[in-house]
Scaffold this active site. Sequence first.
Site, short mmCIF file in Angstrom:
data_model
loop_
_atom_site.label_atom_id
_atom_site.label_comp_id
_atom_site.label_asym_id
_atom_site.label_seq_id
_atom_site.Cartn_x
_atom_site.Cartn_y
_atom_site.Cartn_z
N TYR A 134 8.36 39.51 -59.40
CA TYR A 134 7.09 39.29 -58.68
C TYR A 134 6.25 38.22 -59.36
CZ TYR A 134 2.23 39.88 -57.33
OH TYR A 134 0.94 39.61 -56.94
N ASN A 191 1.57 52.45 -56.79
CA ASN A 191 1.92 51.98 -58.13
C ASN A 191 0.68 51.69 -58.95
OD1 ASN A 191 4.81 51.72 -57.67
ND2 ASN A 191 4.21 50.11 -56.23
N ARG A 212 -8.25 46.89 -68.16
CA ARG A 212 -8.07 45.85 -67.13
C ARG A 212 -9.43 45.39 -66.63
NH1 ARG A 212 -3.91 46.43 -69.08
NH2 ARG A 212 -1.83 46.66 -68.17
N SER A 244 -2.16 35.33 -59.32
CA SER A 244 -2.42 36.59 -60.01
C SER A 244 -2.57 36.35 -61.51
CB SER A 244 -1.24 37.53 -59.77
OG SER A 244 -1.27 38.60 -60.67
N LYS A 297 4.97 34.18 -58.27
CA LYS A 297 3.61 33.62 -58.29
C LYS A 297 3.58 32.34 -59.11
CE LYS A 297 1.63 36.54 -55.67
NZ LYS A 297 1.22 36.13 -54.34
P1 NAD Z 1 -0.99 43.45 -48.92
O1 NAD Z 1 0.43 43.86 -48.99
O2 NAD Z 1 -2.00 44.45 -48.50
O3 NAD Z 1 -1.13 42.16 -47.96
C1 NAD Z 1 -0.09 41.22 -47.81
C2 NAD Z 1 0.11 41.02 -46.31
O4 NAD Z 1 1.13 40.05 -46.11
C3 NAD Z 1 0.54 42.31 -45.58
O5 NAD Z 1 -0.31 42.50 -44.46
C4 NAD Z 1 1.98 42.01 -45.13
O6 NAD Z 1 2.29 42.64 -43.91
C5 NAD Z 1 1.96 40.49 -45.04
N1 NAD Z 1 3.26 39.83 -45.26
C6 NAD Z 1 4.15 40.04 -46.26
N2 NAD Z 1 5.20 39.21 -46.13
C7 NAD Z 1 4.97 38.45 -45.02
C8 NAD Z 1 5.68 37.42 -44.36
N3 NAD Z 1 6.88 37.02 -44.79
N4 NAD Z 1 5.14 36.85 -43.25
C9 NAD Z 1 3.94 37.28 -42.78
N5 NAD Z 1 3.22 38.25 -43.37
C10 NAD Z 1 3.73 38.84 -44.47
O7 NAD Z 1 -1.38 42.82 -50.34
P2 NAD Z 1 -2.80 42.41 -50.92
O8 NAD Z 1 -3.13 43.37 -52.01
O9 NAD Z 1 -3.76 42.18 -49.84
O10 NAD Z 1 -2.40 41.05 -51.63
C11 NAD Z 1 -2.54 39.80 -50.98
C12 NAD Z 1 -1.97 38.72 -51.87
O11 NAD Z 1 -2.63 38.76 -53.12
C13 NAD Z 1 -0.47 38.89 -52.18
O12 NAD Z 1 0.13 37.62 -52.19
C14 NAD Z 1 -0.47 39.50 -53.56
O13 NAD Z 1 0.69 39.17 -54.27
C15 NAD Z 1 -1.70 38.84 -54.17
N6 NAD Z 1 -2.27 39.63 -55.28
C16 NAD Z 1 -2.60 40.94 -55.06
C17 NAD Z 1 -3.12 41.69 -56.11
C18 NAD Z 1 -3.45 43.15 -55.91
O14 NAD Z 1 -3.55 43.88 -56.91
N7 NAD Z 1 -3.66 43.63 -54.70
C19 NAD Z 1 -3.32 41.09 -57.37
C20 NAD Z 1 -2.99 39.76 -57.54
C21 NAD Z 1 -2.46 39.02 -56.47
N1 UDP Z 2 -1.94 53.15 -64.99
C1 UDP Z 2 -1.82 54.49 -65.32
N2 UDP Z 2 -1.28 55.34 -64.39
C2 UDP Z 2 -0.89 54.93 -63.14
C3 UDP Z 2 -1.03 53.55 -62.81
C4 UDP Z 2 -1.55 52.69 -63.76
O1 UDP Z 2 -2.16 54.90 -66.43
O2 UDP Z 2 -0.41 55.75 -62.35
C5 UDP Z 2 -2.54 52.22 -65.96
C6 UDP Z 2 -1.65 51.06 -66.36
O3 UDP Z 2 -0.85 51.43 -67.48
C7 UDP Z 2 -2.68 49.98 -66.69
C8 UDP Z 2 -3.83 50.27 -65.73
O4 UDP Z 2 -3.67 51.64 -65.35
O5 UDP Z 2 -3.17 50.14 -68.01
C9 UDP Z 2 -3.82 49.39 -64.48
O6 UDP Z 2 -2.54 49.48 -63.88
P1 UDP Z 2 -2.24 48.78 -62.47
O7 UDP Z 2 -0.79 49.02 -62.18
O8 UDP Z 2 -3.23 49.23 -61.47
O9 UDP Z 2 -2.52 47.23 -62.73
P2 UDP Z 2 -1.76 46.19 -63.70
O10 UDP Z 2 -1.17 46.95 -64.85
O11 UDP Z 2 -0.74 45.54 -62.86
O12 UDP Z 2 -2.83 45.26 -64.16
#
Ligand code: NAD
Ligand code: UDP
Length: 335
Positions: A148, A197, A230, A124, A152
């Site tokens: 969190y 969130n 962002r 991330s 990572k």
């Molecule tokens: P998500 O929660 O939709 O998907 C994660 C999946 O992992 C879920 O289906 C959950 O059931 C499964 N899971 C969690 N713990 C597990 C375990 N112990 N064993 C097996 N399965 C498990 O999240 P996402 O948005 O698809 O994110 C995927 C990955 O990308 C995550 O590692 C997250 O941290 C990373 N990531 C997400 C974002 C974002 O904004 N969505 C940004 C940066 C990084």
């Molecule tokens: N944000 C906001 N209201 C919300 C959620 C997010 O104004 O209910 C804003 C937050 O302050 C940031 C941007 O939207 O500037 C993206 O937030 P998000 O949580 O989606 O991603 P991250 O901050 O983790 O990059």
Amino acid sequence: MSLLLTGGMGYIGSHTVVQLLDLGQDVVILDNLSNASEKVLERIEEITGKQPLFVKGDICNRDDLNRVFTEHQIDAVIHFAGLKAVGESNEIPLSYYHNNVSGSVTLFQAMADHNVKQLVFSSSATVYGEHNLSPLIETMPTSATNPYGKTKLMIENILFDLAKSDSEWSIINLRYFNPIGAHASGLIGENPNGIPNNLLPYVAQVAVGRLELLSVFGDDYDTPDGTGVRDYIHVVDLANGHVKALEKLSALSGCYAINLGTGNGTSVLEIVNTFSSVCGHEIPYQVVPRRAGDIATVFANAEKARSLLGWQAEYDLNTMIEDTWRWQSSNPEGY
Ligand code: NAD
Ligand code: UDP
């Protein structure tokens, strides 16, 4: 190629499964369904006409992992599984360290024992911490401010050490910026548990009438309109980044960190205004104080993904929001 996708039932994983099945790859999903619905499987089949193999199991459970690696010939792993809510990670840090860090180590041990040494990991942009100025580039120092983000960063560092110890490993840590959007079919998309969130699912739920009012966290940042900026990236672009990373793995040795972002910054108010014009009505919002831990501006330098993977983002903001809206309006309560 036969691929294991941990967390493949989730938001980013399910979109990646679709891209891989469309390319004719064999996919095995390992997911404990802690943050996903089993309905995702039907939707994937509806889109692709194919059924991925699904194993309900946990990356923290060595028996589940052994079963997968013994019963299936796996060439490479994409490791999405993890807990991902920043706020929750402050409240239950041990669950985050156990699930994300211990779970990942258990997975990497199982991979080593079964001689599977090609890996793409979901990292991330949060690993750039608070002090680097955007555009964020992979050579910048990393840090993290919440459990969190620390998980990572720890997993990235474990993977750098692992690759250093054994040149047979090829590993890509993909540093995602802000994934939004949904598959163009409207059949799969982001489906957060409880109150979202992140900005986009929140706005989408206000737009569809599930939530009343968006809180904009601060309008006094040093940005063009005062709201946070962002780098929003279409989840299908992100999925394609994984396809490109997989193609590259067999030619690489070592561990590489690569940003997946568009290189463009968009403010909260630009998101709100674009969403209003796409859904055809106002998104009610109020400005409230800044959210603790937020920084003003985050966007990627996307050059390394272009030069090393031959990948760049293709979808513009309007398409990202149209696709988010199609998913949300056709599935107002999620799956
Ligand atoms: P998500 O929660 O939709 O998907 C994660 C999946 O992992 C879920 O289906 C959950 O059931 C499964 N899971 C969690 N713990 C597990 C375990 N112990 N064993 C097996 N399965 C498990 O999240 P996402 O948005 O698809 O994110 C995927 C990955 O990308 C995550 O590692 C997250 O941290 C990373 N990531 C997400 C974002 C974002 O904004 N969505 C940004 C940066 C990084
Ligand atoms: N944000 C906001 N209201 C919300 C959620 C997010 O104004 O209910 C804003 C937050 O302050 C940031 C941007 O939207 O500037 C993206 O937030 P998000 O949580 O989606 O991603 P991250 O901050 O983790 O990059």
